[in-house]
Design a protein around this motif. Structure first.
Motif, PDB file in Angstrom:
ATOM      1  N   TYR A   1       0.817  -1.211   0.000  1.00 36.69           N
ATOM      2  CA  TYR A   1       0.000   0.000   0.000  1.00 36.69           C
ATOM      3  C   TYR A   1       0.851   1.262   0.000  1.00 36.69           C
ATOM      4  O   TYR A   1       0.422   2.308  -0.468  1.00 36.69           O
ATOM      5  CB  TYR A   1      -1.004  -0.012   1.168  1.00 36.69           C
TER       6      TYR A   1
ATOM      7  N   ALA B   1       2.224   2.006  -3.483  1.00 33.63           N
ATOM      8  CA  ALA B   1       1.184   2.421  -4.428  1.00 33.63           C
ATOM      9  C   ALA B   1       1.299   3.896  -4.772  1.00 33.63           C
ATOM     10  O   ALA B   1       0.725   4.356  -5.755  1.00 33.63           O
ATOM     11  CB  ALA B   1      -0.192   2.100  -3.858  1.00 33.63           C
TER      12      ALA B   1
ATOM     13  N   ALA C   1      -9.905   6.847  -6.673  1.00 32.82           N
ATOM     14  CA  ALA C   1      -8.628   6.811  -7.381  1.00 32.82           C
ATOM     15  C   ALA C   1      -7.978   8.184  -7.461  1.00 32.82           C
ATOM     16  O   ALA C   1      -6.756   8.293  -7.487  1.00 32.82           O
ATOM     17  CB  ALA C   1      -8.830   6.255  -8.778  1.00 32.82           C
TER      18      ALA C   1
ATOM     19  N   LYS D   1      -7.844  10.524  -5.358  1.00 28.72           N
ATOM     20  CA  LYS D   1      -7.281  11.051  -4.114  1.00 28.72           C
ATOM     21  C   LYS D   1      -6.461   9.957  -3.470  1.00 28.72           C
ATOM     22  O   LYS D   1      -7.007   8.970  -2.996  1.00 28.72           O
ATOM     23  CB  LYS D   1      -8.438  11.468  -3.194  1.00 28.72           C
ATOM     24  N   ARG D   2      -5.149  10.104  -3.483  1.00 29.69           N
ATOM     25  CA  ARG D   2      -4.348   9.021  -2.925  1.00 29.69           C
ATOM     26  C   ARG D   2      -3.766   9.353  -1.566  1.00 29.69           C
ATOM     27  O   ARG D   2      -3.793   8.544  -0.659  1.00 29.69           O
ATOM     28  CB  ARG D   2      -3.216   8.666  -3.883  1.00 29.69           C
TER      29      ARG D   2
ATOM     30  N   MET E   1      -8.817   5.110 -13.880  1.00 30.61           N
ATOM     31  CA  MET E   1      -8.477   5.300 -12.471  1.00 30.61           C
ATOM     32  C   MET E   1      -6.966   5.324 -12.275  1.00 30.61           C
ATOM     33  O   MET E   1      -6.448   6.092 -11.465  1.00 30.61           O
ATOM     34  CB  MET E   1      -9.121   4.194 -11.625  1.00 30.61           C
TER      35      MET E   1
ATOM     36  N   GLU F   1     -14.120  11.217   1.917  1.00 31.51           N
ATOM     37  CA  GLU F   1     -13.013  10.461   1.321  1.00 31.51           C
ATOM     38  C   GLU F   1     -12.685   9.230   2.154  1.00 31.51           C
ATOM     39  O   GLU F   1     -12.523   8.128   1.627  1.00 31.51           O
ATOM     40  CB  GLU F   1     -11.784  11.366   1.209  1.00 31.51           C
TER      41      GLU F   1
ATOM     42  N   VAL G   1      -8.168  -1.589  -2.910  1.00 33.41           N
ATOM     43  CA  VAL G   1      -7.931  -0.476  -1.986  1.00 33.41           C
ATOM     44  C   VAL G   1      -6.453  -0.403  -1.599  1.00 33.41           C
ATOM     45  O   VAL G   1      -5.884   0.685  -1.480  1.00 33.41           O
ATOM     46  CB  VAL G   1      -8.837  -0.604  -0.743  1.00 33.41           C
ATOM     47  N   ILE G   2      -5.821  -1.573  -1.438  1.00 35.09           N
ATOM     48  CA  ILE G   2      -4.379  -1.590  -1.171  1.00 35.09           C
ATOM     49  C   ILE G   2      -3.651  -0.924  -2.332  1.00 35.09           C
ATOM     50  O   ILE G   2      -2.756  -0.103  -2.147  1.00 35.09           O
ATOM     51  CB  ILE G   2      -3.876  -3.040  -0.989  1.00 35.09           C
ATOM     52  N   ALA G   3      -4.090  -1.260  -3.559  1.00 35.03           N
ATOM     53  CA  ALA G   3      -3.459  -0.681  -4.746  1.00 35.03           C
ATOM     54  C   ALA G   3      -3.689   0.827  -4.816  1.00 35.03           C
ATOM     55  O   ALA G   3      -2.984   1.534  -5.527  1.00 35.03           O
ATOM     56  CB  ALA G   3      -3.985  -1.363  -6.004  1.00 35.03           C
ATOM     57  N   GLN G   4      -4.687   1.319  -4.098  1.00 36.44           N
ATOM     58  CA  GLN G   4      -4.917   2.766  -4.045  1.00 36.44           C
ATOM     59  C   GLN G   4      -4.086   3.416  -2.942  1.00 36.44           C
ATOM     60  O   GLN G   4      -4.298   4.583  -2.610  1.00 36.44           O
ATOM     61  CB  GLN G   4      -6.393   3.076  -3.791  1.00 36.44           C
ATOM     62  N   GLY G   5      -3.178   2.634  -2.351  1.00 34.38           N
ATOM     63  CA  GLY G   5      -2.283   3.210  -1.360  1.00 34.38           C
ATOM     64  C   GLY G   5      -2.870   3.315   0.031  1.00 34.38           C
ATOM     65  O   GLY G   5      -2.464   4.171   0.812  1.00 34.38           O
ATOM     66  N   VAL G   6      -3.827   2.454   0.342  1.00 41.00           N
ATOM     67  CA  VAL G   6      -4.463   2.526   1.659  1.00 41.00           C
ATOM     68  C   VAL G   6      -4.038   1.335   2.509  1.00 41.00           C
ATOM     69  O   VAL G   6      -3.990   0.205   2.027  1.00 41.00           O
ATOM     70  CB  VAL G   6      -6.005   2.516   1.523  1.00 41.00           C
ATOM     71  N   ASN G   7      -3.744   1.601   3.771  1.00 38.68           N
ATOM     72  CA  ASN G   7      -3.475   0.543   4.727  1.00 38.68           C
ATOM     73  C   ASN G   7      -4.829  -0.040   5.163  1.00 38.68           C
ATOM     74  O   ASN G   7      -5.493   0.486   6.050  1.00 38.68           O
ATOM     75  CB  ASN G   7      -2.727   1.130   5.930  1.00 38.68           C
TER      76      ASN G   7
END
Lengths: 261, 299
Positions: free
Chosen positions: A75, A78, A105, A107-108, A159, B157, B172-178
Motif C-alpha cells: 500500500y 502504491a 482513485a 485522491k491518494r 483510475m 473520502e 484499496v491496497i493498490a490505491q495506497g491505503v493501509n
C-alpha cells in the motif's frame, strides 16, 4: 527509476521448492517501456508482484527512485506504482458507483473527512468518461458491477491515470477482453503512458503488441531473462523470429502458438 | 395500544443505533463481528456505573460509552489484522473478554438506575407539555442525528475508502491505503455505536444487566435483513434508513409477541429462538430463490 538486484524467489510446493525467479537483474530509466513475453510459469507475474510489493523476494533488492523498497508494504509503494491485471474485477469496487470509484482513485494521499464527490469533481468525471467514448458519462451513479468486462477495464485504466503513477505494471491487462475492447483498452493505456512518460512494464502473450510497443523487449523462461532486446534490435525483429527463439528455448506454450497461428 | 406502539418505536430507534453498528461490520466491511454482544453491555455498564457511583452527567456518559465500545472494536480489529485470528474467532474472543470486563466495570451483575438522573428523565422534565411524546421525539432526534452523521461520513473520502475496503480489499491496497487500519477503524466505529445504543437502552429501561447484550448480533442482523428486504437500494442513505425501519418493525413484532403471544403459548424466553429462526429464514431466502430460478431455467 526502478532497479531489481539479484532477485530470486522460491516457493514451497509440498516438499519441493520451486524457484519462480532465478536471479533477475533489471534497471529501468524514467520513461522506459518494457514488454515482457514468456510461457506460463516463466515468472512474469511473480516479477510484477515483487515490484508491486504483494510478494517479497527470497533474495535481492527492489529499488525505486534510489530508495530500497524491498520490504515496504504494497500500500505504501502504491504512491509510485500503479498496476492493472488481467482480471477486470480486480481493479474496481463492484458495489460502489462509477463516480465513487473515480473519487477513490483521484485522491491518494491524505484522505480526509471532506466530501469525496463534489459538483466540480463530478464535472471532471463526466469529462473523463466522455473521453472513453463508451457512453459511461450517463452512468456515473451505476454500481460498477453492472458494467461489462471491457467497460470495467477501461474504468480501471482511467483510475490508474488519475492516480498519476510513475511506474505502471500491466499484466496481460487486455487478455480477458473481446478483440474490440482489447484494442480500445490497449490504445487507452498506450496513450496514457506515452503522454505522461510513465515507466512501464507490460507482460503480454500477444507478440505483435510486444514488438510494436515499448523500447525494450524481454523474453523470460524458467525464472530467468533469456533474451533482452534493445530498441534497435527490436525494430528488426518479427513475430516469426520470436517464435523461433521460443522453440530454441524448448518453450512449448499453446497460448503462444494460438496467438501467432 | 397506542402506548405499545410508542414504546416499540422508542425501542426500535434506540436498538436501531446498534443495528447501524452491525450494518457497518456485516454489510460494509464484510466482517461478521460478534464483539457487539459484549460491547453493547460495555456501553450500558460504563454508563450506569458512572451515573450511579460517580454521578456523571447523563449525556457525557453517552460519549464515554461510545469511546469504550470503540476501544473494544479496536481490540477485535487488532486481533484480526495483527495476530491473524479469523474474524469470527476474534469477535468471540473479544466478546468473552468483555464479559469479565463488564462485570468488573459494574462490580455486580446488575445496576439499577431507578434513583439516578438519566437522559430520559431530563427530557421528560424539560419538555413536560409534550407528555408521553417527549421521549419519543428525543429518541428520534438522537437516532436520526446518528444516522445522518453516519451517512455523511460514508460520503467523505475516508468513508469511501472504508466502504471499498469491504468491497474489494486488493483494489484499496493498490490505491495506497493501509486496509488493516481501515478495518480497525470500521470495527471501532461499529462497536462505538453499539455501545452508545447500550448506554441509551440502559438509561431508557432504568437498569444495566451483564446479560443484556446476548444476541445483539442477531437482533442487529434481523433489522438489517428485514430492512434490506423492504428497501432495495445500494445508496447508503436508503440502506441506513431501511435498517431503522427494520429495527422498528422488529421491535413492534417483539412487543406484540410479548403481549399477545401467550395465546399461542409464546414465552418471553422464546424470543431469542424465534429471532434467530427469523434471521435463518431471511438468510435462506436469497439462496432458495436462486435455486428455484436455476430449476426453472433447466426445465
Amino acid at each position: 527509476m526502478l532497479k531489481l538486484e539479484h532477485i530470486r524467489k522460491a516457493f514451497r510446493s509440498g516438499r519441493d521448492i520451486v524457484l519462480a525467479l532465478a536471479g533477475i537483474d533489471l534497471a529501468l530509466d524514467r520513461g522506459d517501456f518494457i514488454t515482457v513475453i514468456g510461457s506460463n510459469g516463466a515468472g512474469k507475474t511473480t516479477l510484477l508482484n515483487i515490484i508491486a510489493g504483494t510478494v517479497l523476494p527470497t533474495v535481492g533488492r527492489v529499488i525505486v527512485k534510489d530508495r530500497d523498497v524491498t520490504t515496504l508494504p504494497a500500500y505504501r509503494r502504491a504512491q509510485w506504482i500503479g498496476r492493472i491485471t488481467q482480471d477486470p474485477l480486480a481493479g474496481t469496487a463492484p458495489m460502489m458507483t462509477i463516480a465513487e470509484n473515480l473519487a477513490l482513485a483521484s485522491k491518494r494521499a491524505h484522505r480526509s473527512l471532506r466530501l469525496a464527490i463534489t459538483r466540480r469533481t463530478r464535472r471532471e468525471m463526466v469529462e473523463q468518461m466522455l473521453s472513453l467514448g463508451m457512453d459511461l458519462e450517463h452512468r456515473l451513479d451505476d454500481p460498477v458491477s453492472l458494467l461489462s468486462g471491457g467497460e470495467r477495464q477501461a474504468l480501471t485504466v482511467t483510475m490508474a491515470t488519475l492516480a498519476r503513477p510513475e511506474i505502471m505494471l500491466l499484466d496481460e491487462h487486455t487478455a480477458a477482453l473481446d478483440p474490440a475492447n482489447a484494442t480500445k483498452v490497449s490504445l487507452l493505456t498506450q496513450e496514457f503512458v506515452e503522454r505522461m512518460g510513465v515507466t512501464t512494464i507490460m507482460v503480454t502473450h500477444n507478440m505483435e503488441h510486444a514488438l510494436a510497443l515499448g523500447n525494450r523487449l524481454l523474453m523470460m523462461n524458467k525464472g530467468e531473462v533469456v533474451y533482452d532486446f534493445s530498441e534497435e534490435e527490436k525494430k528488426s525483429l518479427r513475430v516469426i523470429d520470436l517464435v523461433d527463439l521460443f522453440s530454441k528455448q524448448h518453450i512449448v506454450d499453446d497460448e503462444l502458438l494460438l496467438e501467432t497461428s | 395500544m397506542a402506548l405499545i406502539l410508542i414504546h416499540a418505536t422508542e425501542q426500535g430507534l434506540l436498538y436501531g443505533i446498534a443495528a447501524l453498528g452491525v450494518f457497518i461490520t456485516y454489510r460494509i466491511l464484510n466482517f461478521p463481528d460478534l464483539t457487539v454482544d459484549g460491547s453493547f453491555v460495555t456501553g450500558a455498564a460504563i454508563a450506569s456505573s458512572l451515573l450511579v457511583t460517580y454521578g456523571f452527567d447523563p449525556f457525557l456518559v453517552l460519549l464515554i460509552a461510545f469511546a469504550a465500545g470503540a476501544l473494544a472494536g479496536v481490540v477485535t480489529g487488532l486481533l484480526n489484522t495483527r495476530l491473524g485470528i479469523t474474524d469470527l474467532l476474534a469477535g468471540v474472543l473479544s466478546m468473552i473478554m468483555l464479559y469479565s470486563i463488564n462485570l468488573r466495570i459494574m462490580g455486580r451483575p446488575n445496576i439499577s438506575l431507578l434513583r439516578t438522573d438519566t437522559v430520559i428523565r431530563i427530557v421528560k422534565r424539560g419538555f413536560q407539555p409534550l407528555g408521553n411524546v417527549s421521549v419519543l421525539v428525543f429518541v428520534a432526534i438522537v437516532t436520526l442525528a446518528v444516522m445522518l452523521i453516519l451517512v455523511l461520513f460514508f460520503k467523505t473520502e475516508v468513508g469511501l475508502v472504508l466502504r471499498a475496503t469491504g468491497d474489494n480489499e486488493r483494489m484499496v491496497i493498490a490505491q495506497g491505503v493501509n486496509t488493516k487500519r481501515m478495518k480497525v477503524a470500521g470495527l471501532a466505529l461499529s462497536n462505538g455505536l453499539v455501545a452508545l445504543s447500550g448506554a441509551l437502552v440502559a438509561q431508557y429501561s432504568g437498569f444495566a444487566d451483564v446479560g443484556m447484550g446476548v444476541g445483539t448480533i442477531v437482533t442487529g442482523l434481523a433489522a438489517v435483513i428485514i430492512g434490506g428486504s423492504l428497501v432495495h437500494s445500494r445508496e447508503v442513505v436508503w440502506m441506513a434508513t431501511s435498517i431503522l425501519i427494520g429495527s422498528l418493525l422488529y421491535r413492534t413484532a417483539v412487543m406484540f409477541a410479548l403481549r399477545y403471544g401467550y395465546v399461542i403459548g409464546f414465552q418471553a424466553s422464546d424470543l431469542k429462538l424465534v429471532t434467530s429462526l427469523i434471521v435463518i429464514i431471511a438468510l435462506f431466502i436469497p439462496a432458495f430463490r436462486e435455486r428455484m430460478a436455476k430449476r426453472v431455467k433447466t426445465c
